[in-house]
Design a protein around this motif. Structure first.
Motif, PDB file in Angstrom:
ATOM      1  N   ARG B 499       0.848  -1.194  -0.128  1.00 35.11           N
ATOM      2  CA  ARG B 499       0.083  -0.152   0.021  1.00 35.11           C
ATOM      3  C   ARG B 499       1.117   1.265  -0.034  1.00 35.11           C
ATOM      4  NH1 ARG B 499      -4.915  -0.283   1.930  1.00 35.11           N
ATOM      5  NH2 ARG B 499      -4.607  -2.035   3.024  1.00 35.11           N
ATOM      6  N   GLU B 500       1.826   1.390   1.050  1.00 37.95           N
ATOM      7  CA  GLU B 500       2.688   2.218   1.024  1.00 37.95           C
ATOM      8  C   GLU B 500       3.559   2.706  -0.338  1.00 37.95           C
ATOM      9  OE1 GLU B 500       4.977   1.717   4.511  1.00 37.95           O
ATOM     10  OE2 GLU B 500       3.222   2.448   5.820  1.00 37.95           O
ATOM     11  N   ARG B 503       1.230   4.302  -2.915  1.00 37.43           N
ATOM     12  CA  ARG B 503       1.040   5.563  -2.357  1.00 37.43           C
ATOM     13  C   ARG B 503       2.213   6.488  -2.454  1.00 37.43           C
ATOM     14  NH1 ARG B 503      -1.571   5.289   3.279  1.00 37.43           N
ATOM     15  NH2 ARG B 503      -3.510   4.882   2.282  1.00 37.43           N
ATOM     16  N   THR B 510      -5.914   8.145  -0.289  1.00 42.29           N
ATOM     17  CA  THR B 510      -6.662   7.307   0.719  1.00 42.29           C
ATOM     18  C   THR B 510      -6.595   5.962   0.455  1.00 42.29           C
ATOM     19  OG1 THR B 510      -8.597   7.249  -0.596  1.00 42.29           O
ATOM     20  CG2 THR B 510      -8.491   8.926   1.027  1.00 42.29           C
ATOM     21  N   ASP B 511      -6.659   4.977   1.273  1.00 41.48           N
ATOM     22  CA  ASP B 511      -6.929   3.599   0.937  1.00 41.48           C
ATOM     23  C   ASP B 511      -7.669   3.022  -0.321  1.00 41.48           C
ATOM     24  OD1 ASP B 511      -5.087   3.416   2.998  1.00 41.48           O
ATOM     25  OD2 ASP B 511      -6.372   2.325   4.408  1.00 41.48           O
ATOM     26  N   GLU B 512      -8.692   3.845  -0.432  1.00 39.89           N
ATOM     27  CA  GLU B 512      -9.648   3.598  -1.428  1.00 39.89           C
ATOM     28  C   GLU B 512      -9.044   3.763  -2.759  1.00 39.89           C
ATOM     29  OE1 GLU B 512     -10.808   5.359   1.173  1.00 39.89           O
ATOM     30  OE2 GLU B 512     -11.519   3.202   2.143  1.00 39.89           O
ATOM     31  N   VAL B 514      -5.920   4.322  -3.372  1.00 42.98           N
ATOM     32  CA  VAL B 514      -4.921   3.200  -3.761  1.00 42.98           C
ATOM     33  C   VAL B 514      -5.082   2.029  -4.009  1.00 42.98           C
ATOM     34  CG1 VAL B 514      -3.297   1.544  -2.522  1.00 42.98           C
ATOM     35  CG2 VAL B 514      -3.313   4.134  -1.784  1.00 42.98           C
ATOM     36  N   GLU B 515      -6.549   1.436  -3.858  1.00 41.92           N
ATOM     37  CA  GLU B 515      -6.819   0.152  -4.442  1.00 41.92           C
ATOM     38  C   GLU B 515      -7.577   0.336  -5.769  1.00 41.92           C
ATOM     39  OE1 GLU B 515      -9.123  -1.992  -1.507  1.00 41.92           O
ATOM     40  OE2 GLU B 515      -8.050  -1.569   0.047  1.00 41.92           O
ATOM     41  N   TYR B 534      -2.766  -5.827   1.032  1.00 39.91           N
ATOM     42  CA  TYR B 534      -2.014  -4.753   0.581  1.00 39.91           C
ATOM     43  C   TYR B 534      -1.092  -4.305   1.827  1.00 39.91           C
ATOM     44  CZ  TYR B 534      -4.927  -3.275  -3.418  1.00 39.91           C
ATOM     45  OH  TYR B 534      -5.508  -2.976  -4.406  1.00 39.91           O
ATOM     46  N   ASP B 535      -1.052  -5.215   2.936  1.00 43.93           N
ATOM     47  CA  ASP B 535      -0.270  -4.668   4.163  1.00 43.93           C
ATOM     48  C   ASP B 535       0.906  -5.696   3.775  1.00 43.93           C
ATOM     49  OD1 ASP B 535      -1.862  -2.735   4.982  1.00 43.93           O
ATOM     50  OD2 ASP B 535      -3.027  -4.238   5.746  1.00 43.93           O
TER      51      ASP B 535
END
Lengths: 577, 651
Positions: B499-500, B503, B510-512, B514-515, B534-535
Motif C-alpha cells: 500500500r505504501e 501511495r 486514501t486507501d480506497e 490506492v486500491e 495490501y499490507d
C-alpha cells in the motif's frame, strides 16, 4: 566454531604462537623497569650516589632496549599472523562459495555473501589480533604486577585486590547495559544503509514523484534512532573512565596512607611506595583492557558465527560416485520432474513435467510470468536439482555426470546476464579459455555482435566495465550469447536473452543458429511469439505445468493460451528495440 | 591503552556498511586540512554552551590527574619524611591531606564522567546533522551525479567516513585537549623544579615527535596501500559474487579462485606491513619514554650532586622523574591519535565533497497550483480541486494563470550527456493535450533520452521544451515533475508495504484510491493473493515479487498520482503477453484524456498512438500514424515486418 576458525590459522601458526611469547618477554621487561626505576631513586637519587645512578640507569637502558626489541617483534608477528589468518579465512569462504549451487547462493543472497567476506572477516581478524596480543598481555601483566606488588608489600597489595571485584562488577554492569543497545544499533545501521541504497537505486523514481522531502524525512527518522541509541549506549560506556579513575585514585590514597605508616615504621622505602603505586596502575589497566577485549570478542562473535555458517555450508549439488565424463548428444528428457526452490515448500514450481527433446532440435518455451519457464531450463545444466523425478541429458541422468562436463556441454545464457570487467576478448574466453581469434569472431558473427564490436575503436580489445555497464542492453545480450556459443555446446539455452535485441537482429540470430549449429539442441525462452514461431517444438507452460506441446500451427489450433498470446501480438510484429 | 584504537574501531558501525572502497587518504595540503577542520568546528558551534562545559570538565579532570602525579613528591617530602623524623609521629596532617586529595579525585572522576557523557551526545548529534544534511543534499543532486558515482562509494560516505568523524569527535578531540592541558601543566611544574632538566625533556620530546612523525608517515603509506588493495579485493568479490551464477554456468570456479587468491595475497601483504608499523608505535614510544627517564636521572643526579643545578635537591629529582613519566604519557597518547586525525580528515573531506556537489536548480518563476474558475476566470484555490493551473509570476510582478493541459512541444532540441558527444539532434515534436506519442527505434536511438528531458532529469543543450505554452526552464522543477507521471524502465520499489509503495505516487491518497489505482493497473488481483494483501511488506526492492508484478505496482503507483501527462518507458517489456493484455486495458484507461509519451514495444501501443516517432541515431527520421508509416515503406515498415536491414541496430 573456534576449532573451525583456528584451522584458518594454517601456515601462520608459528607467528600466532610466537606473538604471545614475544609479548610475555616484553611484559617481563615492563615489569622489571619500574623496579629498576625504584632502585634508581632509592639507591641513586635519594642516596646521592652518582655511580648507582649510572649503574641503574644503564640497566634501565638495557631493559628498555630489550623491551623495545620484544615489542617490535611482537608487533611484527602479530601483524603477520592476523593478516595471514584473515587471508586464509577469506580464501576459505570464497573457495567454498565457489562450490555453492544456485540454491546455496539464493539462501545467502549476494549481499549476504559479500558482507561475510568483507565486514565480518575484518571483525574476526581484529578479534584475533586482540586475542593473540592483548588477551595474553593483560592477564600476564595482571599476574606479574600482583606478584611484584606483593613482593614489595603484601598489605598494600591487598588494597589493590579489593578493587578487583569493584571493577569487575562495575564493568559487568556497564557492558550489560550497553551491549544490547549496540546490538540494536547494528540493526539500525543496516536500516540506514537500506534507506540510502534504495534511495540511490531509485533516485529516478524519487525525483519523478518529487519525493525528496519524503525521503529525507524517512532518513531522518532512522538517523534519529541511531542518534538516540548511540548516545544512550555511549553514555553508559562513558562510565568506564571514571570507574577506572575511582579505582586508581582509591588505590593511590590507600597506598599513601598505609605506605606512609610503613615508611615511618621503617619497614618500607619511599622508592618502594612509588614502585607499588606503579604496579597498582598496571594491575587496574590490565583489568580494564581485559574487559574491553571481552567486549570485542562478544561483538565479533556474531561475525564469527556468520563466517562459520558460510564455511560450513555444504554445496547441495556435488558430483556423484563414478561420474560420467562425456555427454553423448544434446537430447533431453524430463521424467515426472517436479521442482521447488525450498525443500519443504508446499507449492511446487514445476509439477510432474514429462518431456522428450531430440538432439539438435529447436525448442521454444512460452508462458506467463511466474509460469516457471526459467525453473524448467535451470534443471538441465543441474543448476538446481529436481525435487522428484529425473532429468536426463544424452540419455543419462544429469546427476550422474561430472558437473563440469555437463555444464561445458550445456551453455546457458541467463536472464540476468552479466559481463565482467575486462576486454571483450577476455569476456568471450569465459566460454573457452583457449578460444582462437577466429572462433571468437565466428561466435560474434553468429550472435550478430560482430558489427557493433567492429565499430568500437578498440574492437575486440574494448574494455567492458563491471557488469557491462558501458554497452547497451541489446549489445550485452548479444555478447552473452557469443560467450555461450564459444563453448560449442551440445545444448544451448537462451533464457529471454534477446529481449533487448530488435526483432530483425533476433531473427538473424535465430537464422544463424539454424544454419551454423544445426546439431546443437536450442532451447529458447521468449516473450515474443515471433522468437519461437519456427521452432520444431514449442512448450507452453502455465503455472508450473505443461499446458501444451507442439509446433506453431498445432498450438494455434489446439492451445488457447498460445492462441491468445499470439493474437495479442499479431503477426509477431512488435517493437522491442 | 595500546588497544584503545582497535577497540573503538570494532565497536563502530563498520558492521553492515558497504565495503570501504577507494578511501583516499591524500596527503591533503595543510590548507585543505585547515579548511576541513574549520568546517567541522562549525558543526560544533551550535553546541558552544555544552562545549564550554566540556572544556571546563576536562580542565577539572586533567587538574586531578596532574595533581595526582605531583602529589607523590609532596607526600614524600612534606609529610612522610618529616614524620620519619618525629619521635611520636602524628598522622592527622597526613590524614587531612589525603582527605583533600580524595575530594580532588572525586571531582576529577565526576568531571570525567560529565565531559564524556556530554561529548558523546554532542558527537552523535553532529553526526546526525551531518548525515541528514548529506542525505538532504543528495536528494537534490542531478542524475548526472548518480551516473558517475558508484553506489558503494556513496554508501561508504554515510558509514565509514562519518564513523571516522565519530571517533575523532568523541575520543580524539577530548583526548587531545586533555593531553594539551596535561602537557602544559606538567611543563610548568617541570620548569618550576629545574630549567636545565626541562630542556633535556623538551629535547627528548622533540626526538619522540620526530620518530612518531616518521613511523606515522610510514604507517600512513602502508595504510593507503592496504586500503587500495582492500578496495581492489572487495571490488573483485562484489563483481564475482554478483556474477556467481554466471561463473557456475561457465565452470569458471577455478579461474575465479585464482584471481581471488592473487588479490587476497596482495592485501595480506599490505595489511601485514601497515599493522606491523602501527603496532610498533606503542613500544617505540613507551621505551623512548624510558630512555628519557634514564637521561633525566643521570643529568639530574649529576646536577644535584655537583651542585650546578641551582638548588636542585635530590627530592626534587625524584619529583621531576615522576613528572617525566606524567609528561611522556600524554605525548604518547597524542602520537597515537595522529592516525585517527588523518583518517577523520580524509573522511570529512569525502563527506563534504558529497555535500558540496552542485545541486539541481529547483527554482523557477512558474509553479503549479490548485485552481478553479470563478466567473469564467481562472484563479487559485485553497483546497484540492482536481484542477491545476500554472501560476506564473511575471517580471513586472503581475501574476498569470494558465490551465494545466498537457501540451508539450520540443523546439530544435539538442542534447548530449557530455559536451563532446551529442545524443539528440534537432528534435521537433508536439503533443497536444490528450494525444499519444509513441517512440520506436533501435537501442541507443535516443528514445529514453527524450523522455528524460521532459521532466528535466537532464538539461537540454540547445532549443526549448514548451509545456502549456511555458518554457519548462521557467518552471519549478518539483511542480513540473509532479505534473508528469512516469513508469520507468527499471522498477524500483521501497521497503514498505504494498500500500505504501503505491501511495508513493501521491502521499495524500486514501486507501480506497490506492486500491482503485491497483485495480486500474490490474495489480489488485495478485496483491490480494499475497499473504497479507495490501499490507504485505516488500523488502529488498520487491525481491519477493516477480518482475511483472513489480511493474504492475509501478504502474499502479503512477496511476494514483493521476497526472495530466504520462511518460511510459518500456513499462511492459517483461510482462508476459497475457498479463500484458490485462495491463494494456488498464493502461488504456489510464491514458485516456492524458498526453502520453510512450517508448513502445507492442504493436497495440503503436496502433493506438496519434503519432509515431521513428528514431534513429538521435534523430526523428519518420513520423506519422501506423497507416501512414506503413504506406511510406521506410524504416518503420522494416521494423514492423521484421525484415532485415543491416543498419537497423546502428548506434
Amino acid at each position: 566454531m573456534i576449532k573451525k576458525l583456528s584451522r584458518c590459522i594454517g601456515e601462520y601458526k608459528k607467528d600466532s604462537i610466537i606473538t604471545p611469547i614475544w609479548i610475555t618477554l616484553e611484559i617481563v621487561m615492563e615489569v622489571i623497569i619500574p623496579m629498576v626505576m625504584a632502585k634508581l631513586i632509592d639507591l641513586g637519587v635519594d642516596a646521592g650516589s652518582m655511580s648507582a645512578i649510572w649503574k641503574y640507569g644503564l640497566i634501565l637502558l638495557v631493559c628498555a632496549g630489550f623491551s623495545l626489541f620484544f615489542g617490535v617483534m611482537a608487533a611484527r608477528s602479530a601483524a603477520v599472523a592476523s593478516a595471514g589468518f584473515a587471508k586464509n579465512l577469506r580464501r576459505e569462504i570464497f573457495h567454498n562459495v565457489q562450490t555453492f549451487s544456485f540454491s546455496n547462493i539464493d539462501k545467502y543472497s549476494t549481499g549476504g555473501i559479500i558482507t561475510r567476506l568483507t565486514t565480518d572477516v575484518t571483525n574476526v581478524q581484529n578479534a584475533f589480533m586482540m586475542i593473540i596480543r592483548v588477551a595474553v598481555r593483560s592477564p600476564l601483566m595482571l599476574i606479574f604486577s600482583i606478584i611484584m606488588a606483593w613482593s614489595i608489600n603484601a598489605r598494600i597489595t591487598m588494597v589493590f585486590l579489593a578493587m578487583v571485584p569493584f571493577l569487575g562488577v562495575a564493568f559487568f554492569l556497564i557492558m550489560r547495559g550497553a551491549f544490547p543497545i549496540f546490538e540494536r544499533i547494528f540493526k539500525t545501521y543496516d536500516k540506514l544503509n537500506n534507506v540510502v541504497r534504495e534511495n540511490v537505486r531509485g533516485i529516478r523514481v524519487v525525483k519523478s514523484y518529487v519525493r525528496e522531502d519524503h525521503e529525507s524525512e524517512k532518513f531522518k527518522g532512522v538517523s534519529q534512532t541511531i542518534f538516540k541509541d548511540f548516545s544512550k549506549a555511549e553514555k553508559i560506556i562513558a562510565f568506564n573512565g571514571p570507574v577506572m579513575q575511582i579505582a586508581i585514585y582509591t588505590c593511590m590514597i590507600g597506598a599513601s596512607w598505609l605506605g606512609a605508616k610503613l615508611i615511618v615504621g621503617g619497614s618500607m622505602t619511599t622508592g618502594e611506595l612509588v614502585g607499588i603505586i606503579t604496579y597498582a596502575m598496571q594491575i587496574l589497566m590490565s583489568l580494564m583492557i581485559l574487559s574491553l577485549v571481552f567486549v570485542m570478542i562478544i561483538i565479533s562473535k556474531a561475525s564469527a558465527e556468520r563466517v562459520c555458517e558460510i564455511i560450513d555450508e555444504k554445496a547441495d549439488i556435488t558430483n556423484g560416485k563414478d561420474p560420467v565424463f562425456e555427454v553423448k548428444d544434446g537430447s533431453i528428457c524430463f521424467k515426472n520432474a517436479s521442482f521447488s526452490y525450498s525443500k519443504n515448500a508446499e507449492k511446487l514450481c514445476l509439477k510432474m513435467v514429462n518431456l522428450e527433446i531430440p538432439s539438435g532440435s529447436t525448442v521454444g518455451v512460452i508462458g506467463g510470468t511466474g509460469s516457471s519457464k526459467t525453473s524448467l531450463v535451470q534443471l538441465i545444466p543441474r543448476l538446481y536439482d529436481v525435487t522428484e523425478g529425473e532429468v536426463m541429458v544424452g540419455g543419462i541422468n544429469v546427476k550422474d555426470y561430472d558437473i563440469t562436463t555437463l555444464r561445458d556441454s550445456v551453455a546457458m545464457v541467463l536472464q540476468k546476464n552479466l559481463l565482467f570487467s575486462g576486454t571483450i576478448k577476455e569476456n568471450l574466453r569465459w566460454g573457452n579459455k583457449d578460444a582462437t581469434e577466429e572462433q571468437m569472431v565466428r561466435a560474434c558473427q553468429q550472435a550478430q555482435a560482430e558489427e557493433f564490436i567492429e565499430k568500437f575503436p578498440e574492437k575486440y580489445d574494448t574494455y567492458i566495465e563491471q557488469g557491462g555497464s558501458n554497452v547497451s542492453g541489446g549489445q550485452r545480450q548479444r555478447l552473452c550469447i557469443a560467450r555461450a556459443l564459444i563453448k560449442q555446446p551440445k545444448i544451448l539455452i537462451l533464457d529471454d536473452s534477446t529481449s533487448a535485441v530488435d526483432t530483425a537482429t533476433d531473427c538473424k540470430i535465430r537464422a544463424a543458429f539454424k544454419n551454423e549449429i544445426p546439431d546443437t539442441t536450442k532451447i529458447i525462452i521468449a516473450q515474443r511469439i515471433s522468437s519461437v514461431q519456427e521452432a520444431d517444438m514449442i512448450i507452453v507452460l502455465d503455472d508450473g505445468e505443461i499446458n501444451g506441446v507442439g509446433t506453431h500451427d498445432e498450438l494455434m489450433a489446439s492451445n488457447q493460451i498460445y492462441r491468445e498470446a499470439c493474437l495479442s501480438q499479431q503477426k509477431g510484429g512488435d517493437f522491442d528495440e | 591503552m595500546s588497544n584503545e584504537r582497535e577497540n573503538s574501531r570494532a565497536v563502530g558501525p563498520g558492521h553492515g556498511g558497504a565495503p570501504k572502497r577507494g578511501v583516499k587518504i591524500k596527503g591533503a595540503g595543510a590548507k585543505d586540512a585547515k579548511k576541513t577542520i574549520k568546517r567541522m568546528m562549525a558543526y560544533l558551534k551550535p553546541h558552544w554552551f555544552k562545549m564550554a562545559a566540556v572544556c571546563i570538565f576536562i580542565l577539572l579532570a586533567t587538574a586531578g590527574s596532574v595533581a595526582s602525579s605531583m602529589f607523590m613528591s609532596v607526600l614524600v617530602d612534606d609529610y612522610i619524611v618529616p614524620l620519619t623524623k618525629m619521635a611520636n609521629p602524628v598522622f592527622t596532617g597526613l590524614f587531612k591531606v589525603l582527605c583533600i586529595m580524595a575530594c580532588i579525585y572525586a571531582v576529577a572522576a565526576l568531571s570525567t564522567l560529565f565531559y564524556n557523557r556530554i561529548m558523546v551526545v554532542i558527537a552523535q548529534k553532529v553526526l546526525k546533522d551531518i548525515r541528514d544534511e548529506m542525505f538532504e543534499g543528495m536528494q537534490r543532486l542531478p542524475l548526472r551525479y548518480f551516473d558517475t558515482n558508484s553506489f558503494g562509494d556513496v554508501m561508504s560516505r554515510y558509514t565509514n567516513d562519518t564513523d571516522t568523524l565519530r571517533q575523532m569527535m568523541a575520543q580524539t578531540l577530548p583526548q587531545l585537549f586533555s593531553s594539551a592541558i596535561t602537557i602544559a601543566a606538567v611543563l610548568a611544574a617541570m620548569i618550576y623544579y629545574s630549567i636545565p632538566l626541562t630542556l633535556v625533556v623538551l629535547l627528548m620530546t622533540f626526538v619522540m615527535l620526530k620518530v612518531t612523525g616518521k613511523v606515522g608517515g610510514m604507517a600512513g603509506k602502508y595504510f593507503v596501500e592496504q586500503q587500495k588493495s582492500l578496495g581492489g579485493l572487495n571490488g573483485y568479490i562484489e563483481e564475482m559474487v554478483s556474477g556467481q551464477k554466471v561463473v557456475q554456468v561457465f565452470c569458471r570456479e577455478d579461474e575465479t579462485k585464482e584471481g581471488f587468491d592473487g588479490l587476497n595475497e596482495e592485501l595480506c601483504e599490505s595489511a601485514t606491513n601497515a599493522n606491523r608499523i602501527a603496532n610498533s608505535l606503542m613500544p617505540i614510544m613507551a621505551n623512548l619514554g624510558n630512555i628519557m627517564y634514564v637521561i633525566v636521572a643521570i643529568v639530574g643526579g649529576f646536577l644535584a650532586i655537583s651542585g650546578w643545578g641551582g638548588g636542585l635537591t635530590l627530592g626534587g629529582i625524584a619529583a621531576f622523574l615522576q613528572l617525566t613519566k606524567s609528561f611522556s604519557m600524554p605525548i604518547t597518547q597524542v602520537s597515537q591519535q595522529v592516525n585517527s586525525v588523518v583518517m577523520a580528515l580524509a573522511g570529512a573531506e569525502r563527506v563534504f565533497e558529497l555535500m558540496d556537489a552542485e545541486p539541481e536548480d529547483y527554482e523557477g518563476s512558474v509553479s503549479l497550483v490548485d485552481a478553479k474558475y470563478v466567473d469564467g476566470k481562472l484563479t487559485e484555490a485553497d483546497g484540492r480541486t482536481e484542477w491545476w493551473a500554472w501560476k506564473e509570476v511575471c517580471e513586472d510582478g503581475s501574476i498569470r494563470y494558465t490551465d494545466l493541459m498537457g501540451d508539450v512541444r520540443f523546439k530544435n532540441v539538442v542534447f548530449g550527456y557530455n559536451e563532446d558527444k551529442t545524443v539528440l539532434h534537432d528534435i521537433n515534436l508536439y503533443a497536444k493535450p490528450g494525444q499519444k506519442v509513441a517512440f520506436v527505434g533501435a537501442t541507443g536511438a535516443g528514445k529514453t533520452t527524450i523522455t528524460n528531458l521532459i521532466n528535466r532529469f537532464y538539461e537540454i543543450t540547445e532549443g526549448s521544451i514548451i509545456y502549456d505554452g511555458i518554457d519548462i526552464k521557467k518552471m519549478k522543477k518539483g511542480d513540473l515533475r509532479r505534473s508528469l507521471g512516469m513508469v520507468l524502465q527499471e522498477t524500483n520499489l521501497f521497503t514498505a508495504t504494498v500500500r505504501e509503495n503505491i501511495r508513493y505516487g501521491r502521499l495524500s491518497a486514501t486507501d480506497e484510491e490506492v486500491e482503485e489505482a491497483a485495480k486500474l493497473a490490474n495489480a489488485h488481483d495478485f496483491i490480494m493473493r499475497l499473504p497479507e494483501g495490501y499490507d504485505t511488506l516488500l523488502e529488498g526492492d520487491g525481491a519477493n515479487l516477480s518482475q511483472g508484478q513489480r511493474q504492475l505496482l509501478s504502474i499502479a503507483r503512477a496511476a494514483v498520482n493521476d497526472p495530466p501527462v504520462m511518460i511510459l518507458d518500456e513499462a511492459t517489456s517483461s510482462i508476459d503477453t497475457r498479463t500484458e493484455a490485462i495491463v494494456q486495458q488498464g493502461m488504456d484507461k489510464l491514458m485516456q484524456g492524458r498526453t502520453v509519451f510512450v517508448i513502445a514495444h507492442r504493436l497495440s501501443t503503436v496502433m493506438n498512438a496519434n503519432v509515431i516517432m521513428v528514431m534513429d541515431a538521435g534523430r526523428i527520421i519518420e513520423r506519422g500514424t501506423h497507416e501512414e508509416l506503413m504506406e511510406l515503406k521506410g524504416r518503420y515498415y522494416q521494423l514492423y515486418t521484421g525484415g532485415s536491414i543491416s543498419e537497423l541496430d546502428m548506434q
